[in-house]
Write a protein that holds these residues in place. Structure first.
Motif, PDB file in Angstrom:
ATOM      1  N   ASP A   1     -35.359  -3.533  20.233  1.00  0.00           N
ATOM      2  CA  ASP A   1     -34.067  -2.932  19.896  1.00  0.00           C
ATOM      3  C   ASP A   1     -34.239  -2.400  18.477  1.00  0.00           C
TER       4      ASP A   1
ATOM      5  N   HIS B   1     -33.258   3.096  21.046  1.00  0.00           N
ATOM      6  CA  HIS B   1     -32.501   3.462  19.851  1.00  0.00           C
ATOM      7  C   HIS B   1     -31.279   4.317  20.189  1.00  0.00           C
ATOM      8  N   LYS B   2     -30.305   4.259  19.294  1.00  0.00           N
ATOM      9  CA  LYS B   2     -29.134   5.141  19.362  1.00  0.00           C
ATOM     10  C   LYS B   2     -29.192   6.213  18.283  1.00  0.00           C
ATOM     11  N   GLY B   3     -29.677   5.853  17.111  1.00  0.00           N
ATOM     12  CA  GLY B   3     -29.719   6.791  15.992  1.00  0.00           C
ATOM     13  C   GLY B   3     -30.932   7.707  16.044  1.00  0.00           C
TER      14      GLY B   3
ATOM     15  N   MET C   1     -26.617  -0.083  24.322  1.00  0.00           N
ATOM     16  CA  MET C   1     -27.911  -0.628  23.914  1.00  0.00           C
ATOM     17  C   MET C   1     -28.179  -1.949  24.627  1.00  0.00           C
TER      18      MET C   1
ATOM     19  N   ASP D   1     -32.566  -0.304  16.592  1.00  0.00           N
ATOM     20  CA  ASP D   1     -31.392  -0.284  15.720  1.00  0.00           C
ATOM     21  C   ASP D   1     -31.183  -1.651  15.062  1.00  0.00           C
ATOM     22  N   TYR D   2     -31.351  -2.702  15.841  1.00  0.00           N
ATOM     23  CA  TYR D   2     -31.176  -4.054  15.323  1.00  0.00           C
ATOM     24  C   TYR D   2     -32.255  -4.375  14.283  1.00  0.00           C
TER      25      TYR D   2
ATOM     26  N   MET E   1     -35.188   5.089  11.988  1.00  0.00           N
ATOM     27  CA  MET E   1     -35.104   3.777  11.370  1.00  0.00           C
ATOM     28  C   MET E   1     -35.252   4.017   9.865  1.00  0.00           C
TER      29      MET E   1
ATOM     30  N   ASN F   1     -33.955  -2.344  12.459  1.00  0.00           N
ATOM     31  CA  ASN F   1     -33.701  -1.552  11.257  1.00  0.00           C
ATOM     32  C   ASN F   1     -32.626  -2.202  10.384  1.00  0.00           C
ATOM     33  N   LYS F   2     -31.599  -2.741  11.031  1.00  0.00           N
ATOM     34  CA  LYS F   2     -30.519  -3.422  10.285  1.00  0.00           C
ATOM     35  C   LYS F   2     -31.047  -4.689   9.603  1.00  0.00           C
TER      36      LYS F   2
END
Length: 201
Positions: free
Chosen positions: A14, A78-80, A119, A16-17, A83, A19-20
């Motif tokens: 995941d 990913h959504k975005g 996601m 996005d996760y 990263m 990256n956060k």
């Protein structure tokens, strides 16, 4: 994804996760260490994740990729568009690319989350496909464990006993017929944060 010909080692992320989490680590360690933390090195991070999943460097030192013996398939959901806390981090630059390291050749695929799904649903569906794919012998999973860990555990409960499965999360999670590793360690290595820096603080 269902018709993909899989390698025997697959890393499902995941993105996005992750990256956060990298962002949170950068902010916290810049404050703690009093220095700038660079973006995470994507190749370094993927190699560390593969090591956490049980892959071993080639004992000859020649590199498995030289003889074409090992390929690792990486799937970044990913959504975005990128990263922000990784280099390289743009999915347009990463998709379809590969790099060779001491563990073999890493082949990267970037899969966007379409409007008709979420996601979490895409991750669980992808995990189901990989858990059932006979050619996948080693599966390394990096979910948003804070939100979908129970679903991940349920899917993997039905996975083939012959598969070596490792789940990376920020803290140990309850139960499961798979190995667990702490996600933060691989990210710290990719961010250039050394254990001796932390120990002397």
């Amino acid at each position: 994804m269902e018709e993909t010909k899989w390698k025997d080692t697959v890393i499902l992320v995941d993105a996005d996760y992750v990256n956060k989490v990298a962002f949170d680590l950068i902010v916290n360690f810049e404050r703690m260490l009093g220095r700038r933390i660079p973006q995470a090195d994507m190749a370094c991070w993927l190699e560390c994740v593969a090591l956490d999943g049980g892959l071993k460097p080639d004992p000859s030192g020649e590199g498995a990729e030289v003889r074409g013996e090992r390929s690792v398939q990486v799937v970044l959901l990913h959504k975005g568009a990128q990263m922000d806390n990784f280099a390289p981090g743009a999915f347009s630059e990463l998709d379809g690319k590969a790099f060779s390291g001491r563990l073999g050749e890493f082949l990267i695929s970037c899969v966007p989350v379409e409007d008709l799904t979420t996601m979490d649903d895409l991750f669980v569906d992808s995990l189901q496909i990989l858990a059932n794919a006979a050619e996948v012998k080693r599966l390394i999973v990096v979910p948003n464990a804070e939100s979908i860990y129970n679903k991940v555990r349920e899917v993997l409960r039905h996975a083939d006993d012959e598969k070596r499965i490792t789940v990376l999360a920020m803290q140990p999670m309850e139960g499961g017929n798979f190995r667990q590793e702490i996600l933060g360690y691989s990210l710290m290595a990719a961010l250039g944060i050394r254990s001796e820096e932390i120990n002397c603080k």
